[in-house]
Design a protein around this motif. Structure first.
Motif, mmCIF file in Angstrom:
data_model
loop_
_atom_site.group_PDB
_atom_site.id
_atom_site.type_symbol
_atom_site.label_atom_id
_atom_site.label_comp_id
_atom_site.label_asym_id
_atom_site.label_seq_id
_atom_site.Cartn_x
_atom_site.Cartn_y
_atom_site.Cartn_z
ATOM 1 N N THR A 1 0.728 -1.233 -0.017
ATOM 2 C CA THR A 1 0.039 -0.010 -0.034
ATOM 3 C C THR A 1 0.802 1.050 0.015
ATOM 4 O OG1 THR A 1 -0.157 -0.011 2.340
ATOM 5 C CG2 THR A 1 -2.007 -1.100 1.175
ATOM 6 N N LEU B 1 -14.901 0.847 2.278
ATOM 7 C CA LEU B 1 -14.824 -0.388 3.168
ATOM 8 C C LEU B 1 -16.096 -1.286 3.022
ATOM 9 C CD1 LEU B 1 -13.083 -2.301 4.774
ATOM 10 C CD2 LEU B 1 -13.480 -0.836 6.530
ATOM 11 N N THR C 1 -16.809 -2.488 -0.452
ATOM 12 C CA THR C 1 -15.940 -3.637 -0.699
ATOM 13 C C THR C 1 -16.367 -4.956 -0.039
ATOM 14 O OG1 THR C 1 -14.204 -2.210 -1.122
ATOM 15 C CG2 THR C 1 -13.537 -4.237 -0.513
ATOM 16 N N GLU C 2 -16.289 -4.820 1.189
ATOM 17 C CA GLU C 2 -17.002 -5.953 2.082
ATOM 18 C C GLU C 2 -18.292 -6.726 1.348
ATOM 19 O OE1 GLU C 2 -15.112 -4.789 6.472
ATOM 20 O OE2 GLU C 2 -17.169 -4.601 6.124
ATOM 21 N N TRP D 1 -17.222 -10.924 8.016
ATOM 22 C CA TRP D 1 -16.280 -9.901 8.407
ATOM 23 C C TRP D 1 -16.130 -9.401 9.853
ATOM 24 C CZ3 TRP D 1 -12.891 -8.200 4.696
ATOM 25 C CH2 TRP D 1 -13.128 -8.406 3.500
ATOM 26 N N LEU E 1 -12.691 -8.080 -7.157
ATOM 27 C CA LEU E 1 -12.507 -6.718 -6.386
ATOM 28 C C LEU E 1 -11.779 -5.791 -7.367
ATOM 29 C CD1 LEU E 1 -10.924 -7.976 -3.091
ATOM 30 C CD2 LEU E 1 -13.026 -6.680 -3.426
ATOM 31 N N TRP F 1 -13.407 -2.187 -7.929
ATOM 32 C CA TRP F 1 -12.743 -0.901 -7.556
ATOM 33 C C TRP F 1 -12.704 -0.067 -8.857
ATOM 34 C CZ3 TRP F 1 -8.561 -3.468 -4.178
ATOM 35 C CH2 TRP F 1 -9.081 -3.783 -2.637
ATOM 36 N N ALA G 1 -7.602 1.609 -1.898
ATOM 37 C CA ALA G 1 -7.787 0.451 -1.486
ATOM 38 C C ALA G 1 -6.541 -0.478 -1.960
ATOM 39 C CB ALA G 1 -8.912 -0.258 -1.886
ATOM 40 N N TYR H 1 -5.441 -4.871 -1.753
ATOM 41 C CA TYR H 1 -5.815 -6.277 -1.054
ATOM 42 C C TYR H 1 -4.364 -7.089 -1.384
ATOM 43 C CZ TYR H 1 -6.352 -8.006 -5.813
ATOM 44 O OH TYR H 1 -6.199 -8.066 -7.246
ATOM 45 N N ILE I 1 -7.798 -6.647 3.244
ATOM 46 C CA ILE I 1 -8.132 -5.416 2.649
ATOM 47 C C ILE I 1 -7.538 -4.276 3.501
ATOM 48 C CG2 ILE I 1 -10.125 -4.039 1.970
ATOM 49 C CD1 ILE I 1 -10.293 -6.609 0.443
ATOM 50 N N ARG I 2 -7.136 -3.329 2.644
ATOM 51 C CA ARG I 2 -6.614 -1.986 3.273
ATOM 52 C C ARG I 2 -7.203 -0.838 2.552
ATOM 53 N NH1 ARG I 2 -4.304 1.050 7.250
ATOM 54 N NH2 ARG I 2 -2.580 2.361 6.605
#
Length: 149
Positions: free
Chosen positions: A9, A37, A40-41, A48, A84, A88, A122, A124, A133-134
């Motif tokens: 990241t 977030l 994304t989840e 989660w 993902l 994104w 983001a 991953y 995930i960040r």
């Protein structure tokens, strides 16, 4: 297999204040990151954890928040990575994926960063054992010192 999403990241974090114009407030930045977030989840059917507290770091002229969410799971990592990336990209983020084959029983680690100037970004790291995930934000008004525990 060890998953170290922080190194991946760095590119997302590096441009926090460059060319972004007006800085958002800390509250605006956190709301933007939490929205990304949560969305994304919703793309991934996993158990989660509760919403994590953000980390706060100093950036040029302000504070930068990040959310780090690890989940032990056994996903189809390749299919999840593709899903993902599509999601994104649909949010207007530029996605930079990579794969590292560790061979043998360790398998393949799928990684990506996704960013857009002035918006939440983001990253991953996905394997056959975990999903990480960040979510990061652009530099916001304030000081990281205000958010230290």
């Amino acid at each position: 297999m060890v998953i170290a999403v922080g190194a991946k990241t760095a590119g997302v974090l590096a441009g926090c204040a460059e060319g972004s114009g007006t800085m958002p407030t800390a509250d605006q930045a956190q709301r933007s990151a939490l929205q990304l977030l949560r969305e994304t989840e919703q793309q991934i059917d996993l158990d989660w954890p509760d919403m994590p507290s953000p980390s706060a770091e100093a950036c040029k002229g302000g504070v930068l928040f990040g959310y780090y969410v690890p989940v032990k799971s056994q996903p189809n990592a390749k299919a999840l990575a593709e899903k993902l990336q599509r999601f994104w990209k649909s949010k207007g983020l530029e996605v930079s994926p990579s794969e590292t084959d560790f061979g043998g029983n360790d398998g393949i680690l799928y990684s990506a960063t996704a960013d857009k100037s002035g918006a939440a970004g983001a990253a991953y790291q996905l394997s056959d054992a975990a999903v990480v995930i960040r979510i990061t934000l652009p530099c916001a008004e304030g000081s990281a010192d205000d958010y230290e525990e």
